[in-house]
Design a protein around this motif. Structure first.
Motif, short mmCIF file in Angstrom:
data_model
loop_
_atom_site.label_atom_id
_atom_site.label_comp_id
_atom_site.label_asym_id
_atom_site.label_seq_id
_atom_site.Cartn_x
_atom_site.Cartn_y
_atom_site.Cartn_z
N ASN A 298 79.52 -17.65 -35.14
CA ASN A 298 79.64 -16.45 -34.31
C ASN A 298 80.72 -15.60 -34.96
N ILE A 299 80.40 -14.34 -35.21
CA ILE A 299 81.36 -13.47 -35.90
C ILE A 299 81.65 -12.24 -35.05
N SER A 300 82.84 -11.71 -35.23
CA SER A 300 83.25 -10.46 -34.59
C SER A 300 83.56 -9.46 -35.69
N ILE A 301 83.02 -8.27 -35.54
CA ILE A 301 83.27 -7.22 -36.52
C ILE A 301 84.11 -6.15 -35.82
N PRO A 302 85.38 -6.05 -36.19
CA PRO A 302 86.25 -5.07 -35.52
C PRO A 302 85.73 -3.64 -35.66
N ALA A 303 86.18 -2.78 -34.77
CA ALA A 303 85.79 -1.37 -34.79
C ALA A 303 86.12 -0.73 -36.12
N ASN A 304 85.21 0.10 -36.61
CA ASN A 304 85.40 0.87 -37.84
C ASN A 304 85.91 0.02 -39.00
N SER A 305 85.21 -1.07 -39.28
CA SER A 305 85.67 -1.95 -40.36
C SER A 305 84.50 -2.67 -41.02
N ASN A 306 84.82 -3.37 -42.08
CA ASN A 306 83.88 -4.23 -42.81
C ASN A 306 84.47 -5.63 -42.84
N LYS A 307 83.63 -6.63 -42.71
CA LYS A 307 84.02 -8.02 -42.87
C LYS A 307 83.06 -8.64 -43.87
N PHE A 308 83.55 -9.59 -44.62
CA PHE A 308 82.76 -10.24 -45.66
C PHE A 308 82.80 -11.74 -45.46
N TYR A 309 81.65 -12.36 -45.63
CA TYR A 309 81.53 -13.81 -45.46
C TYR A 309 80.74 -14.37 -46.63
N ARG A 310 81.01 -15.63 -46.92
CA ARG A 310 80.21 -16.39 -47.87
C ARG A 310 79.76 -17.65 -47.14
N VAL A 311 78.45 -17.92 -47.20
CA VAL A 311 77.90 -19.08 -46.51
C VAL A 311 77.33 -20.03 -47.56
N TYR A 312 77.86 -21.23 -47.57
CA TYR A 312 77.48 -22.25 -48.55
C TYR A 312 76.69 -23.35 -47.84
N VAL A 313 75.67 -23.89 -48.48
CA VAL A 313 75.01 -25.12 -48.04
C VAL A 313 75.15 -26.09 -49.22
N TRP A 314 75.62 -27.32 -48.91
CA TRP A 314 75.96 -28.22 -50.00
C TRP A 314 75.82 -29.68 -49.57
N LEU A 315 75.63 -30.52 -50.57
CA LEU A 315 75.52 -31.96 -50.37
C LEU A 315 76.85 -32.59 -50.77
N ASP A 316 77.53 -33.16 -49.79
CA ASP A 316 78.86 -33.75 -50.00
C ASP A 316 78.74 -35.00 -50.88
N GLY A 317 79.28 -34.91 -52.09
CA GLY A 317 79.24 -36.01 -53.05
C GLY A 317 80.20 -37.12 -52.75
N ASN A 318 81.02 -36.97 -51.72
CA ASN A 318 81.98 -38.02 -51.36
C ASN A 318 81.33 -39.15 -50.56
N GLY A 319 80.13 -38.93 -50.04
CA GLY A 319 79.44 -39.93 -49.23
C GLY A 319 78.70 -40.94 -50.08
N SER A 320 78.41 -42.10 -49.48
CA SER A 320 77.75 -43.16 -50.24
C SER A 320 76.25 -42.91 -50.44
N ASN A 321 75.62 -42.13 -49.58
CA ASN A 321 74.18 -41.90 -49.68
C ASN A 321 73.82 -40.63 -50.44
N SER A 322 74.79 -39.92 -50.97
CA SER A 322 74.51 -38.61 -51.56
C SER A 322 73.56 -38.69 -52.76
N THR A 323 73.63 -39.74 -53.54
CA THR A 323 72.73 -39.84 -54.69
C THR A 323 71.29 -40.08 -54.25
N ALA A 324 71.08 -40.75 -53.10
CA ALA A 324 69.73 -40.97 -52.59
C ALA A 324 69.11 -39.67 -52.09
N MET A 325 69.95 -38.69 -51.74
CA MET A 325 69.47 -37.40 -51.24
C MET A 325 69.20 -36.42 -52.35
N GLN A 326 69.71 -36.70 -53.53
CA GLN A 326 69.53 -35.80 -54.66
C GLN A 326 68.04 -35.67 -54.98
#
Length: 171
Positions: free
Chosen positions: A126-154
């Motif tokens: 949920n984002i709020s955009i203040p009056a008379n302004s610009n906001k910038f976001y970056r949205v990442y989707v990623w596979l956490d390599g710190n978990g034990s099952n991450s290689t099975a999901m590759q």
């Protein structure tokens, strides 16, 4: 003369390819009102394990509010298809925010795809955009390599679209 024709044809082909790539921009809003642009908003492919979201590509989100009141919106994933192995807390999303496109981005919110399913909607932020302004976001989707099952999901496939919707606008 033949060389000149080859160069011109190659340039036209390159420009055509570039213009098709730019069609992946999604803009939500009004012509003279608040807008949110997402690019590229689609992800179709496989995930590889990484140690940090900062090492993967992201969706750039530009939110513009030219009104005199704050506007609220939400970002969400339209999950077109997801391999069952990726429905896991190891598949994460992270949203970062900044006041300028090339500025410093700080973590805004995060979550995972453990409740995802093909054909479902998953709220991301949920984002709020203040009056008379610009906001910038970056949205990442990623596979956490710190978990034990991450290689099975590759190599498992995921097809999602990041979308935006205004939940309140000034009158």
């Amino acid at each position: 003369f033949l060389m000149l024709i080859i160069i011109i044809s190659g340039t036209v082909a390159w420009l055509t390819w570039k213009s098709k790539e730019s069609s992946l921009v999604l803009t939500v809003g009004e012509v003279n009102g608040p807008t949110i642009s997402l690019y590229p908003y689609q992800f179709n492919g496989t995930l590889s394990p990484v140690l940090s979201y900062e090492s993967v590509d992201y969706v750039q989100v530009e939110a513009t509010n030219n009104r005199s009141n704050e506007v609220k919106a939400k970002l969400f994933y339209n999950i077109k298809s997801i391999d069952s192995a990726l429905i896991s807390s190891a598949v994460k999303y992270t949203v970062t925010s900044s006041n300028s496109k090339n500025g410093t981005y700080t973590e805004y919110t995060s979550g995972d795809l453990s409740s995802a399913s093909s054909g479902s909607i998953l709220d991301v932020a949920n984002i709020s955009i203040p009056a008379n302004s610009n906001k910038f976001y970056r949205v990442y989707v990623w596979l956490d390599g710190n978990g034990s099952n991450s290689t099975a999901m590759q190599g498992k496939t995921l097809s999602i679209e990041l979308r935006a919707e205004f939940v309140s606008e000034p009158a």
